[in-house]
Design an enzyme around this catalytic site. Structure first.
Site, mmCIF file in Angstrom:
data_model
loop_
_atom_site.group_PDB
_atom_site.id
_atom_site.type_symbol
_atom_site.label_atom_id
_atom_site.label_comp_id
_atom_site.label_asym_id
_atom_site.label_seq_id
_atom_site.Cartn_x
_atom_site.Cartn_y
_atom_site.Cartn_z
ATOM 1 N N HIS A 97 0.834 -1.203 0.000
ATOM 2 C CA HIS A 97 0.000 0.000 0.000
ATOM 3 C C HIS A 97 0.861 1.243 0.000
ATOM 4 C CE1 HIS A 97 -0.253 1.244 4.508
ATOM 5 N NE2 HIS A 97 0.855 0.586 4.309
ATOM 6 N N GLN A 128 -7.500 -2.952 9.519
ATOM 7 C CA GLN A 128 -8.730 -2.189 9.685
ATOM 8 C C GLN A 128 -9.732 -2.635 8.615
ATOM 9 O OE1 GLN A 128 -8.067 2.100 10.323
ATOM 10 N NE2 GLN A 128 -5.910 1.561 10.652
ATOM 11 N N HIS A 183 -5.328 5.368 1.478
ATOM 12 C CA HIS A 183 -4.424 4.386 0.879
ATOM 13 C C HIS A 183 -4.764 4.111 -0.574
ATOM 14 C CE1 HIS A 183 -3.907 2.627 5.098
ATOM 15 N NE2 HIS A 183 -5.117 3.142 5.181
ATOM 16 N N CYS A 239 3.819 5.124 5.817
ATOM 17 C CA CYS A 239 3.873 3.897 6.626
ATOM 18 C C CYS A 239 5.313 3.393 6.693
ATOM 19 C CB CYS A 239 2.975 2.832 5.982
ATOM 20 S SG CYS A 239 2.946 1.262 6.875
ATOM 21 N N SER A 283 -6.047 5.288 9.810
ATOM 22 C CA SER A 283 -4.625 5.594 9.615
ATOM 23 C C SER A 283 -4.387 6.691 8.591
ATOM 24 C CB SER A 283 -3.873 4.337 9.172
ATOM 25 O OG SER A 283 -3.958 3.347 10.158
#
Length: 164
Positions: free
Chosen positions: A60, A132, A158, A114, A155
């Protein structure tokens, strides 16, 4: 020259794995040098693309925003961009990627917020309940080699590339 790899199903883990018929080597991760198109042609590749596999593998590209649960990253100590700005960045990256897995990895390594950026965005294999829910649902909904639209989680936002 034929590819010596095939995909088999582990009886103990009930998960697909790669097996080299020449060297007898087994691997839970995609063997180096195999492209997504080559993986799709392997004997047993359908085990990776079933209706609801036990596990999936994905990479991702995460762009955090000020509303993210932890609005900081290795790139920026304090992230101040809005969610809309983060989405616009992902749209720009998607245009550059244009469905190309190598370009996806390149951009993820440079721009993902990330820690997986160090692995070109690769998150490895995961099962249901490990990510998630919006991320998990999107990944399980993709075919191998397919890239998602923008997916929003706690978060951040993405782009997801399903790799296994």
């Amino acid at each position: 020259m034929s590819i010596p790899w095939e995909v088999r199903m582990s009886r103990s883990r009930r998960q697909p794995y790669f097996f080299n018929t020449q060297t007898q080597e087994s691997s839970w991760t995609t063997p180096d040098g195999l492209s997504i198109d080559e993986i799709k042609t392997l004997q047993g590749a359908d085990l990776l693309m079933g209706e609801k596999p036990a596990q999936v593998r994905a990479s991702h590209l995460l762009v955090k925003h000020r509303g993210s649960r932890r609005p900081s990253s290795w790139r920026e100590e304090k992230i101040t961009r809005s969610k809309e700005e983060a989405i616009e960045l992902l749209h720009q990256y998607a245009v550059q990627i244009d469905g190309n897995a190598d370009k996806f990895a390149d951009l993820a390594s440079k721009y993902s917020d990330c820690s997986s950026h160090g692995n070109d965005g690769d998150l490895g294999w995961f099962q249901q309940g490990m990510m998630q829910k919006p991320f998990e649902d999107a990944t399980y909904g993709l075919k191998i080699g397919q890239i998602s639209d923008v997916i929003s989680t706690d978060s951040g936002v993405h782009l997801i590339l399903r790799t296994g």
